[in-house]
Design a protein around this motif. Structure first.
Motif, PDB file in Angstrom:
ATOM      1  N   TYR A   1       0.825  -1.201   0.000  1.00  0.00           N
ATOM      2  CA  TYR A   1       0.000   0.000   0.000  1.00  0.00           C
ATOM      3  C   TYR A   1       0.862   1.254   0.000  1.00  0.00           C
ATOM      4  O   TYR A   1       1.850   1.344   0.739  1.00  0.00           O
TER       5      TYR A   1
ATOM      6  N   TYR B   1      -0.658  12.265   0.817  1.00  0.00           N
ATOM      7  CA  TYR B   1      -1.456  13.199   1.604  1.00  0.00           C
ATOM      8  C   TYR B   1      -0.897  14.601   1.410  1.00  0.00           C
ATOM      9  O   TYR B   1       0.277  14.783   1.156  1.00  0.00           O
TER      10      TYR B   1
ATOM     11  N   TYR C   1      -4.282   6.941  -3.510  1.00  0.00           N
ATOM     12  CA  TYR C   1      -3.693   5.790  -2.857  1.00  0.00           C
ATOM     13  C   TYR C   1      -3.501   4.665  -3.872  1.00  0.00           C
ATOM     14  O   TYR C   1      -4.069   4.698  -4.976  1.00  0.00           O
TER      15      TYR C   1
ATOM     16  N   PHE D   1       2.989  14.573   1.888  1.00  0.00           N
ATOM     17  CA  PHE D   1       3.568  13.388   2.510  1.00  0.00           C
ATOM     18  C   PHE D   1       3.180  12.145   1.736  1.00  0.00           C
ATOM     19  O   PHE D   1       2.014  11.962   1.381  1.00  0.00           O
TER      20      PHE D   1
ATOM     21  N   TYR E   1       0.550  -4.425   4.971  1.00  0.00           N
ATOM     22  CA  TYR E   1      -0.738  -5.132   4.939  1.00  0.00           C
ATOM     23  C   TYR E   1      -1.925  -4.188   4.917  1.00  0.00           C
ATOM     24  O   TYR E   1      -3.062  -4.631   4.953  1.00  0.00           O
ATOM     25  N   GLY E   2      -1.664  -2.890   4.855  1.00  0.00           N
ATOM     26  CA  GLY E   2      -2.740  -1.916   4.933  1.00  0.00           C
ATOM     27  C   GLY E   2      -2.675  -1.208   6.265  1.00  0.00           C
ATOM     28  O   GLY E   2      -2.360  -1.833   7.282  1.00  0.00           O
ATOM     29  N   PRO E   3      -2.999   0.075   6.285  1.00  0.00           N
ATOM     30  CA  PRO E   3      -2.815   0.865   7.507  1.00  0.00           C
ATOM     31  C   PRO E   3      -3.650   0.388   8.684  1.00  0.00           C
ATOM     32  O   PRO E   3      -3.296   0.647   9.830  1.00  0.00           O
ATOM     33  N   THR E   4      -4.767  -0.308   8.431  1.00  0.00           N
ATOM     34  CA  THR E   4      -5.555  -0.807   9.553  1.00  0.00           C
ATOM     35  C   THR E   4      -4.779  -1.850  10.334  1.00  0.00           C
ATOM     36  O   THR E   4      -4.845  -1.916  11.555  1.00  0.00           O
ATOM     37  N   ARG E   5      -4.021  -2.673   9.635  1.00  0.00           N
ATOM     38  CA  ARG E   5      -3.331  -3.797  10.277  1.00  0.00           C
ATOM     39  C   ARG E   5      -1.975  -3.405  10.839  1.00  0.00           C
ATOM     40  O   ARG E   5      -1.606  -3.848  11.917  1.00  0.00           O
ATOM     41  N   ASP E   6      -1.212  -2.630  10.079  1.00  0.00           N
ATOM     42  CA  ASP E   6       0.143  -2.356  10.568  1.00  0.00           C
ATOM     43  C   ASP E   6       0.557  -0.899  10.449  1.00  0.00           C
ATOM     44  O   ASP E   6       1.726  -0.583  10.593  1.00  0.00           O
ATOM     45  N   GLY E   7      -0.397  -0.008  10.201  1.00  0.00           N
ATOM     46  CA  GLY E   7      -0.057   1.413  10.201  1.00  0.00           C
ATOM     47  C   GLY E   7       0.687   1.851   8.964  1.00  0.00           C
ATOM     48  O   GLY E   7       1.193   1.040   8.195  1.00  0.00           O
ATOM     49  N   TYR E   8       0.707   3.157   8.742  1.00  0.00           N
ATOM     50  CA  TYR E   8       1.465   3.747   7.639  1.00  0.00           C
ATOM     51  C   TYR E   8       2.826   4.224   8.145  1.00  0.00           C
ATOM     52  O   TYR E   8       2.936   4.751   9.257  1.00  0.00           O
TER      53      TYR E   8
ATOM     54  N   PHE F   1       5.386   7.100   7.124  1.00  0.00           N
ATOM     55  CA  PHE F   1       5.370   8.329   6.336  1.00  0.00           C
ATOM     56  C   PHE F   1       6.781   8.784   5.988  1.00  0.00           C
ATOM     57  O   PHE F   1       7.744   8.549   6.736  1.00  0.00           O
ATOM     58  N   GLY F   2       6.873   9.476   4.853  1.00  0.00           N
ATOM     59  CA  GLY F   2       8.107  10.145   4.497  1.00  0.00           C
ATOM     60  C   GLY F   2       8.252  11.452   5.261  1.00  0.00           C
ATOM     61  O   GLY F   2       7.374  11.832   6.049  1.00  0.00           O
TER      62      GLY F   2
ATOM     63  N   TYR G   1     -10.886  -0.059  14.171  1.00  0.00           N
ATOM     64  CA  TYR G   1      -9.715  -0.052  15.024  1.00  0.00           C
ATOM     65  C   TYR G   1      -9.444   1.397  15.470  1.00  0.00           C
ATOM     66  O   TYR G   1      -9.816   2.344  14.787  1.00  0.00           O
TER      67      TYR G   1
ATOM     68  N   HIS H   1      -6.522   3.926  16.066  1.00  0.00           N
ATOM     69  CA  HIS H   1      -5.117   4.157  15.782  1.00  0.00           C
ATOM     70  C   HIS H   1      -4.679   5.477  16.404  1.00  0.00           C
ATOM     71  O   HIS H   1      -5.451   6.437  16.455  1.00  0.00           O
TER      72      HIS H   1
ATOM     73  N   TYR I   1      -1.443   8.256  15.972  1.00  0.00           N
ATOM     74  CA  TYR I   1      -0.242   8.731  15.296  1.00  0.00           C
ATOM     75  C   TYR I   1       0.217   9.993  16.014  1.00  0.00           C
ATOM     76  O   TYR I   1      -0.552  10.636  16.722  1.00  0.00           O
TER      77      TYR I   1
ATOM     78  N   PRO J   1       3.921  12.359   9.889  1.00  0.00           N
ATOM     79  CA  PRO J   1       3.266  11.617  10.976  1.00  0.00           C
ATOM     80  C   PRO J   1       3.983  10.302  11.241  1.00  0.00           C
ATOM     81  O   PRO J   1       4.582   9.705  10.343  1.00  0.00           O
TER      82      PRO J   1
ATOM     83  N   TYR K   1       3.423   6.492  13.147  1.00  0.00           N
ATOM     84  CA  TYR K   1       2.519   5.534  13.794  1.00  0.00           C
ATOM     85  C   TYR K   1       2.974   5.294  15.228  1.00  0.00           C
ATOM     86  O   TYR K   1       4.172   5.117  15.497  1.00  0.00           O
TER      87      TYR K   1
ATOM     88  N   HIS L   1      -2.052   0.869  17.872  1.00  0.00           N
ATOM     89  CA  HIS L   1      -3.461   0.722  17.556  1.00  0.00           C
ATOM     90  C   HIS L   1      -4.034  -0.483  18.289  1.00  0.00           C
ATOM     91  O   HIS L   1      -3.297  -1.383  18.725  1.00  0.00           O
TER      92      HIS L   1
ATOM     93  N   LEU M   1     -10.321   3.659  12.469  1.00  0.00           N
ATOM     94  CA  LEU M   1     -10.024   3.207  11.117  1.00  0.00           C
ATOM     95  C   LEU M   1     -10.765   1.914  10.834  1.00  0.00           C
ATOM     96  O   LEU M   1     -10.594   0.926  11.543  1.00  0.00           O
TER      97      LEU M   1
ATOM     98  N   SER N   1     -11.524  -1.204   8.410  1.00  0.00           N
ATOM     99  CA  SER N   1     -10.864  -1.994   7.388  1.00  0.00           C
ATOM    100  C   SER N   1     -11.895  -2.567   6.427  1.00  0.00           C
ATOM    101  O   SER N   1     -12.617  -3.497   6.768  1.00  0.00           O
TER     102      SER N   1
ATOM    103  N   GLU O   1      -8.100   2.115   2.745  1.00  0.00           N
ATOM    104  CA  GLU O   1      -8.063   2.228   4.203  1.00  0.00           C
ATOM    105  C   GLU O   1      -7.487   3.604   4.505  1.00  0.00           C
ATOM    106  O   GLU O   1      -6.289   3.765   4.661  1.00  0.00           O
TER     107      GLU O   1
ATOM    108  N   LEU P   1      -6.683   7.039   6.383  1.00  0.00           N
ATOM    109  CA  LEU P   1      -6.533   7.717   7.656  1.00  0.00           C
ATOM    110  C   LEU P   1      -7.159   9.104   7.543  1.00  0.00           C
ATOM    111  O   LEU P   1      -6.837   9.850   6.641  1.00  0.00           O
TER     112      LEU P   1
END
Lengths: 114, 113
Positions: free
Chosen positions: A31, A35, A48, A90, A96-103, A105-106, B32, B34, B36, B44, B46, B49, B91, B93, B99, B101
């Motif tokens: 993913y 932003y 996205y 950004f 796995y997707g931000p719900t599962r393991d977060g984003y 960011f640069g 969920y 989350h 940040y 930002p 993380y 969560h 958030l 899923s 997904e 934010l």
């Protein structure tokens, strides 16, 4: 080091001059997302991508294009920049997707269009 | 999308615990929660969560109310480096799709040396 790299960090350009902000991640993430952050408006999603060749619009896609030809790169293209695209941008990625393991960011690209 | 309410700002002394609250009374059963944070001049980051039970990681702990209408981010021993804006983000899923934010205005945490 695992990271999301954006270039350039700062850019001043003139109205109408096409530009590309690059984003690259070295974590083999599926993913990726762009932003923009503006005072009083917070962070808003532009585009996205869930995988190579799979992209879709976020909340504020007007005036932007993206491509995802390879997994690691997700460039943001402004075909004809205008002053209202002056913002802090950004890029973010997730395995796995931000719900599962977060984003992740640069560090951001500060763009000024005059 | 579930709405969140966070204090605009909080202050805490260095080396003391910090409890950052968030109300999300309209959260759905599958959202969920989350957190940040955004340090000055950075993207930002993380933090943590969870869904229903309390969660711990190396950065913080997340305490979720039994009715899930509120949660609290706990920094066990604040340092100057923890000064940042903290965002609480419900958030959802989807089975397939974006997904996204949705960042609100967050809580600006100031650490007093």
């Amino acid at each position: 080091e695992a990271q999301v790299t954006q270039n350039p960090r700062y850019l001043i350009t003139v109205t109408g001059k096409k530009l590309t902000v690059t984003c690259s991640q070295n974590m083999n993430h599926e993913y990726m997302s762009w932003y923009r952050q503006d005072p009083g408006l917070g962070l808003r999603q532009i585009y996205y991508s869930m995988n190579v060749e799979v992209t879709d619009k976020g909340d504020v896609p007007e005036g932007y294009k993206v491509s995802r030809k390879e997994k690691r790169n997700f460039p943001l293209i402004l075909e004809s920049p205008s002053p209202n695209q002056t913002s802090l941008y950004f890029c973010a990625s997730s395995l796995y997707g931000p719900t599962r393991d977060g984003y992740t960011f640069g560090s951001g690209t500060r763009l000024t269009v005059v | 999308d579930a709405k969140t309410t966070q204090p605009n700002s909080m202050e805490s002394n260095e080396e003391e615990p910090v409890h950052l609250p968030c109300n999300h009374s309209t959260i759905s059963g599958t959202d969920y929660i989350h957190w940040y944070r955004q340090l000055p001049s950075q993207g930002p980051e993380y933090v943590i969560h969870g869904l229903t039970s309390n969660v711990n990681n190396r950065m913080a702990s997340l305490a979720i109310a039994e009715d899930r209408k509120s949660s609290t981010l706990i920094l066990h021993r604040a340092t100057l480096r923890d000064a940042a804006v903290y965002y609480c983000i419900p958030l959802h899923s989807p089975n397939f799709g974006n997904e996204k934010l949705t960042f609100g205005t967050g809580t600006r945490l100031t650490i007093i040396p």
